[in-house]
Design an enzyme around this catalytic site. Structure first.
Site, PDB file in Angstrom:
ATOM      1  N   GLY A 269      38.345 -39.150   6.448  1.00 21.70           N
ATOM      2  CA  GLY A 269      37.160 -39.094   7.398  1.00 21.70           C
ATOM      3  C   GLY A 269      36.164 -39.903   6.937  1.00 21.70           C
ATOM      4  O   GLY A 269      36.428 -41.062   6.197  1.00 21.70           O
ATOM      5  N   HIS A 270      34.790 -39.714   6.985  1.00 20.59           N
ATOM      6  CA  HIS A 270      33.744 -40.543   6.733  1.00 20.59           C
ATOM      7  C   HIS A 270      33.406 -40.767   5.239  1.00 20.59           C
ATOM      8  O   HIS A 270      33.429 -41.987   4.873  1.00 20.59           O
ATOM      9  CB  HIS A 270      32.594 -39.716   7.269  1.00 20.59           C
ATOM     10  CG  HIS A 270      31.264 -40.615   7.232  1.00 20.59           C
ATOM     11  ND1 HIS A 270      30.975 -41.858   8.016  1.00 20.59           N
ATOM     12  CD2 HIS A 270      30.035 -40.187   6.753  1.00 20.59           C
ATOM     13  CE1 HIS A 270      29.640 -42.151   7.740  1.00 20.59           C
ATOM     14  NE2 HIS A 270      29.038 -41.261   7.011  1.00 20.59           N
ATOM     15  N   PHE A 271      33.514 -39.767   4.739  1.00 20.26           N
ATOM     16  CA  PHE A 271      33.352 -39.867   3.299  1.00 20.26           C
ATOM     17  C   PHE A 271      34.671 -40.151   2.416  1.00 20.26           C
ATOM     18  O   PHE A 271      34.904 -39.168   1.702  1.00 20.26           O
ATOM     19  CB  PHE A 271      32.589 -38.693   2.556  1.00 20.26           C
ATOM     20  CG  PHE A 271      31.159 -38.485   2.812  1.00 20.26           C
ATOM     21  CD1 PHE A 271      30.282 -39.354   2.149  1.00 20.26           C
ATOM     22  CD2 PHE A 271      30.651 -37.807   3.906  1.00 20.26           C
ATOM     23  CE1 PHE A 271      28.702 -39.148   2.342  1.00 20.26           C
ATOM     24  CE2 PHE A 271      29.380 -37.786   4.137  1.00 20.26           C
ATOM     25  CZ  PHE A 271      28.657 -38.377   3.460  1.00 20.26           C
TER      26      PHE A 271
END
Length: 292
Positions: A269-271
């Site tokens: 995901g994002h991180f």
């Protein structure tokens, strides 16, 4: 026998732009500099595992932007929380540390802030790493919908919608875990620390001002893209492909202006550093380390 070498990290402050900027530093000053610029809702803390993995190869410096982490902004500074201001503070920060050449790692908010620094000192940038750091309109995902509504109508009601959706423990936790194959691989202190720092007096208003100002970054995208075309720097674009905010077309678009950019999409995901830090460190060595 395997010998593990420990590279100590130093935690310190620099006075820059009327701000007491907190930063993490590791690696010998004689090594090529890698400047790490974090994003929302985190701080230089997001690089805590990456820094030791690269400290034999780079002189790493990771500041906390104003409004984040442990950077201190005096009330009398009357700081205008905008991305222009973040870029100005970054510029003052590299001057305070006398950094004359550096590769840039940008993530999330760190992209528009760090790329403003790049425009201010284009000759100083030796390479680029974008980890879910957007510079193209097609990179904005559906998760921006409530923020876009806030841009179109910055009413108190729309401001409250953004506040309720994002600026709390559950909203920040979701950003860390969405799209992650094994949520148990993400350390819970990440979203807990971010939430704790967000609860400081006045900080939520700061974050809502930055969400509103993010619209101005879209007008700067052509400037960032012109920089990519003109400089043709060694570039690694390495993204979590399940990021709901910055989606894969935004990663692939980097090759439009720099055909030599290396683009990789990771199953996370994002991180992405929370789940793929070892692999990202390896690719930085291979793509950027040999070029700078």
């Amino acid at each position: 026998m395997t010998i593990n070498i420990h590279y100590p990290v130093r935690y310190q402050f620099a006075e820059a732009d009327g701000v007491r900027v907190f930063y993490r530093e590791a690696g010998e000053p004689s090594l090529p500099v890698l400047l790490l610029v974090h994003g929302f809702a985190s701080s230089s803390h997001q690089f805590r595992e990456l820094i030791p993995l690269l400290a034999d190869k780079f002189h790493l410096i990771a500041p906390d932007l104003p409004g984040f982490g442990f950077t201190e902004v005096p009330d009398e500074r009357d700081y205008p929380y905008s991305f222009d201001a973040l870029g100005q503070t970054l510029t003052a920060f590299v001057d305070a540390l006398d950094l004359q050449r550096y590769a840039l790692y940008v993530f999330d908010y760190g992209a528009p802030a760090g790329l403003r620094l790049a425009l201010n000192y284009p000759e100083r940038v030796s390479g680029l790493i974008s980890q879910n750091g957007n510079a193209y309109l097609e990179g904005l995902g559906d998760a921006w919908a409530p923020v876009r509504a806030y841009w179109d109508d910055p009413s108190a009601a729309n401001r409250q919608v953004v506040n309720d959706a994002v600026l709390n423990m559950e909203g920040i936790r979701w950003q860390y875990l969405h799209g992650v194959q094994d949520p148990q691989s993400v350390a819970p202190e990440t979203w807990h620390l971010d939430t704790l720092l967000m609860e400081r007096p006045g900080n939520k208003a700061i974050q809502l001002d930055l969400f509103l100002d993010y619209a101005n970054n879209l007008t700067r995208y052509p400037d960032f893209q012109a920089f990519f075309r003109a400089r043709q720097l060694p570039t690694l674009v390495i993204w979590g492909k399940h990021d709901p905010f910055f989606i894969p077309p935004g990663a692939k678009a980097w090759q439009r202006d720099n055909p030599h950019a290396v683009v990789e999409l990771l199953d996370t995901g994002h991180f992405a550093l929370e789940t793929h830090v070892g692999y990202i460190a390896k690719r930085i060595r291979e793509v950027i380390g040999e070029a700078v």
